[in-house]
Design a protein around this motif. Structure first.
Motif, PDB file in Angstrom:
ATOM      1  N   ARG A   4       0.841  -1.210   0.000  1.00  0.00           N
ATOM      2  CA  ARG A   4       0.000   0.000   0.000  1.00  0.00           C
ATOM      3  C   ARG A   4       0.870   1.251   0.000  1.00  0.00           C
ATOM      4  O   ARG A   4       0.575   2.225  -0.694  1.00  0.00           O
ATOM      5  N   LEU A  31       0.786   4.012  -3.040  1.00  0.00           N
ATOM      6  CA  LEU A  31       0.106   5.291  -2.732  1.00  0.00           C
ATOM      7  C   LEU A  31       0.610   6.462  -3.579  1.00  0.00           C
ATOM      8  O   LEU A  31      -0.208   7.189  -4.155  1.00  0.00           O
ATOM      9  N   SER A  50      -0.800   6.692  -7.001  1.00  0.00           N
ATOM     10  CA  SER A  50      -2.245   6.920  -7.107  1.00  0.00           C
ATOM     11  C   SER A  50      -2.618   8.396  -6.918  1.00  0.00           C
ATOM     12  O   SER A  50      -3.774   8.760  -7.080  1.00  0.00           O
ATOM     13  N   LEU A  51      -1.636   9.213  -6.547  1.00  0.00           N
ATOM     14  CA  LEU A  51      -1.953  10.634  -6.323  1.00  0.00           C
ATOM     15  C   LEU A  51      -2.094  11.366  -7.657  1.00  0.00           C
ATOM     16  O   LEU A  51      -1.329  11.116  -8.588  1.00  0.00           O
ATOM     17  N   ASP A  52      -3.052  12.252  -7.699  1.00  0.00           N
ATOM     18  CA  ASP A  52      -3.265  13.038  -8.907  1.00  0.00           C
ATOM     19  C   ASP A  52      -2.251  14.182  -8.942  1.00  0.00           C
ATOM     20  O   ASP A  52      -2.147  14.953  -7.981  1.00  0.00           O
ATOM     21  N   VAL A  63       0.624  20.013 -10.060  1.00  0.00           N
ATOM     22  CA  VAL A  63       2.067  20.223 -10.190  1.00  0.00           C
ATOM     23  C   VAL A  63       2.437  21.204 -11.309  1.00  0.00           C
ATOM     24  O   VAL A  63       3.176  22.160 -11.069  1.00  0.00           O
ATOM     25  N   PRO A  95       7.254  16.580  -9.599  1.00  0.00           N
ATOM     26  CA  PRO A  95       6.275  15.542  -9.239  1.00  0.00           C
ATOM     27  C   PRO A  95       6.645  14.784  -7.966  1.00  0.00           C
ATOM     28  O   PRO A  95       5.799  14.539  -7.112  1.00  0.00           O
ATOM     29  N   TYR A 124       6.110  17.018  -5.002  1.00  0.00           N
ATOM     30  CA  TYR A 124       4.687  17.183  -4.696  1.00  0.00           C
ATOM     31  C   TYR A 124       4.159  15.963  -3.935  1.00  0.00           C
ATOM     32  O   TYR A 124       3.449  16.095  -2.931  1.00  0.00           O
ATOM     33  N   ARG A 125       4.530  14.778  -4.413  1.00  0.00           N
ATOM     34  CA  ARG A 125       4.084  13.554  -3.724  1.00  0.00           C
ATOM     35  C   ARG A 125       4.607  13.542  -2.285  1.00  0.00           C
ATOM     36  O   ARG A 125       3.885  13.169  -1.356  1.00  0.00           O
ATOM     37  N   VAL A 184       2.516  15.867  -0.246  1.00  0.00           N
ATOM     38  CA  VAL A 184       1.198  15.288   0.088  1.00  0.00           C
ATOM     39  C   VAL A 184       1.353  14.301   1.233  1.00  0.00           C
ATOM     40  O   VAL A 184       0.544  14.275   2.171  1.00  0.00           O
ATOM     41  N   GLY A 238     -10.867  17.493  -7.967  1.00  0.00           N
ATOM     42  CA  GLY A 238     -10.144  16.611  -8.880  1.00  0.00           C
ATOM     43  C   GLY A 238      -8.708  16.360  -8.463  1.00  0.00           C
ATOM     44  O   GLY A 238      -7.899  15.948  -9.264  1.00  0.00           O
ATOM     45  N   TYR A 239      -8.382  16.635  -7.203  1.00  0.00           N
ATOM     46  CA  TYR A 239      -7.013  16.407  -6.759  1.00  0.00           C
ATOM     47  C   TYR A 239      -6.793  14.966  -6.324  1.00  0.00           C
ATOM     48  O   TYR A 239      -5.705  14.589  -5.965  1.00  0.00           O
ATOM     49  N   THR A 240      -7.837  14.180  -6.327  1.00  0.00           N
ATOM     50  CA  THR A 240      -7.681  12.796  -5.906  1.00  0.00           C
ATOM     51  C   THR A 240      -8.127  11.870  -7.032  1.00  0.00           C
ATOM     52  O   THR A 240      -8.830  12.285  -7.942  1.00  0.00           O
ATOM     53  N   THR A 241      -7.688  10.628  -6.923  1.00  0.00           N
ATOM     54  CA  THR A 241      -8.176   9.637  -7.878  1.00  0.00           C
ATOM     55  C   THR A 241      -8.902   8.563  -7.071  1.00  0.00           C
ATOM     56  O   THR A 241      -8.697   8.459  -5.857  1.00  0.00           O
ATOM     57  N   GLU A 264      -8.317   5.655  -6.853  1.00  0.00           N
ATOM     58  CA  GLU A 264      -7.378   4.663  -6.307  1.00  0.00           C
ATOM     59  C   GLU A 264      -6.621   5.188  -5.083  1.00  0.00           C
ATOM     60  O   GLU A 264      -5.910   4.433  -4.439  1.00  0.00           O
ATOM     61  N   THR A 265      -6.737   6.480  -4.824  1.00  0.00           N
ATOM     62  CA  THR A 265      -5.955   7.048  -3.722  1.00  0.00           C
ATOM     63  C   THR A 265      -6.357   6.394  -2.399  1.00  0.00           C
ATOM     64  O   THR A 265      -7.528   6.355  -2.049  1.00  0.00           O
ATOM     65  N   ASP A 266      -5.347   5.899  -1.706  1.00  0.00           N
ATOM     66  CA  ASP A 266      -5.573   5.175  -0.457  1.00  0.00           C
ATOM     67  C   ASP A 266      -5.673   6.189   0.689  1.00  0.00           C
ATOM     68  O   ASP A 266      -4.701   6.459   1.388  1.00  0.00           O
ATOM     69  N   ALA A 277      -7.229   6.009   3.500  1.00  0.00           N
ATOM     70  CA  ALA A 277      -7.074   5.428   4.852  1.00  0.00           C
ATOM     71  C   ALA A 277      -5.598   5.453   5.255  1.00  0.00           C
ATOM     72  O   ALA A 277      -5.266   5.795   6.392  1.00  0.00           O
ATOM     73  N   LEU A 278      -4.736   5.135   4.300  1.00  0.00           N
ATOM     74  CA  LEU A 278      -3.303   5.134   4.593  1.00  0.00           C
ATOM     75  C   LEU A 278      -2.784   6.562   4.777  1.00  0.00           C
ATOM     76  O   LEU A 278      -1.972   6.831   5.670  1.00  0.00           O
ATOM     77  N   LEU A 279      -3.283   7.479   3.967  1.00  0.00           N
ATOM     78  CA  LEU A 279      -2.863   8.879   4.087  1.00  0.00           C
ATOM     79  C   LEU A 279      -3.291   9.452   5.449  1.00  0.00           C
ATOM     80  O   LEU A 279      -2.550  10.212   6.069  1.00  0.00           O
TER      81      LEU A 279
END
Lengths: 170, 169
Positions: free
Chosen positions: A55, A59, A62-64, A68, B21, B24-25, B28, B96-99, B101-103, B105-107
């Motif tokens: 997971r 993760l 999977s982020l949009d 950026v 990118p 940014y990740r 987040v 629209g900042y999420t998909t 598939e975005t987990d 619960a983990l975040l």
């Protein structure tokens, strides 16, 4: 509660799991993998850690990333603007002097430390000097003066007792 | 002089565009919020350009940018916790900042960790940095990185297990 013997298969699995939590990868040797298949405690633990690692790895993908390019554009525009406006231009919200001197460096740390040491030394010197002056003042005020009647009343029995005590010693 | 400035800006633009990118990740992961992450990325970019001259070794560029971003994220987090006394919270953006598939619960579970632990986990798993690289970015010994990773993973496991139990009930 998981029952296991230290040095046994379950214990070794636990150590591999601990290592995987640091390394981020869990690949058990064949013998331990066979044990995990049979042991309900180990299989649950291994599955839990594998799922968590998987997971965590999936993760970020999977982020949009749509915010950026806009953020990058804003930064690059600001940097370009600071150059085109050459020496007087400023970053958004920054004072002109800050942008006009891009070679501004942070003060060396040793100089900061030296300044702190000097400040502490100065405070100690001032405090010591002040205390000395106060002590001189007190000394000057009491020098040559007799203790008062009340003090004498309390001190004299003690003095008599001390004199009596040391009379025999002499 | 102008030519030097242009070259400097181009070098910065290349480094920042390439790293953006990943940065940014990372933001987040640390902040748990795409809006704040975009703000932190922008702020970190401006800060990095301002001090780009202090980067003498180009090879150290990614680690240097990472360090600036992490410090900016801490600043943004502190500002946000002052502004919203209810504490850190994931803002699930409808913009629209999420998909799907975005987990989330983990975040959310990542927010249970201390900022340093979260940063360590994010650098390890979001940026795929090695332990020595994380130690370099965070300016701590490798042993500290390892102990932080271990403690973080244990905390994450506990947080996810309890949230899953709550979900079942």
């Amino acid at each position: 509660m998981r029952p296991y013997v230290i040095g046994g298969a379950c214990d070794r699995v636990r150590r591999w799991v601990d290592a995987a939590m640091i390394e981020g990868e869990l690949s058990l040797p064949a013998a331990l993998a066979a044990h995990v298949v049979r042991c309900p405690h180990c299989s649950a633990e291994v599955r839990e850690v594998e799922t968590l690692l998987q997971r965590l790895r999936s993760l970020p993908a999977s982020l949009d990333l749509s915010p950026v390019p806009a953020a990058v554009d804003r930064v690059l525009q600001a940097t370009a603007a600071s150059l085109t406006a050459s020496h007087g231009a400023a970053f958004a919200g920054e004072p002109a002097t800050a942008a006009a001197s891009p070679k501004r460096r942070r003060e060396p740390q040793w100089r900061w430390v030296l300044r702190q040491v000097a400040a502490v030394a100065a405070v100690i010197l001032i405090a010591a000097g002040g205390l000395t002056l106060v002590s001189f003042g007190i000394h000057g005020a009491v020098k040559g003066s007799e203790p008062g009647r009340i003090v004498e009343r309390w001190i004299s029995p003690l003095r008599d007792w001390t004199q009596a005590l040391f009379e025999n010693v002499r | 002089m102008a030519r030097t400035d242009t070259a400097r800006r181009e070098a910065f633009a290349a480094l920042f565009s390439q790293m953006a990118p990943r940065l940014y990740r990372t933001a987040v992961g640390i902040l748990g919020n795409p809006h704040d992450a975009a703000d932190a990325l922008q702020e970190a970019g401006l800060k990095a350009f301002r001090y780009f001259d202090s980067l003498t070794d180009p090879v150290a560029g990614p680690a240097w940018l990472n360090r600036i971003l992490i410090n900016t994220c801490y600043d943004v987090g502190r500002r946000r916790s002052r502004a919203i006394p209810t504490g850190l919270g994931i803002v699930e953006s409808p913009g629209g900042y999420t998909t799907p598939e975005t987990d989330w619960a983990l975040l959310v579970a990542l927010q249970v960790l201390s900022p340093e632990q979260r940063t360590t986990v994010v650098l390890r798993f979001f940026q795929d940095l090695t332990i020595p690289q994380i130690a370099q970015v965070m300016a701590v010994p490798e042993g500290t990185v390892k102990s932080r990773l271990h403690a973080s993973m244990a905390k994450l496991r506990a947080a996810l297990t309890s949230s899953e139990k709550e979900g079942v009930q």
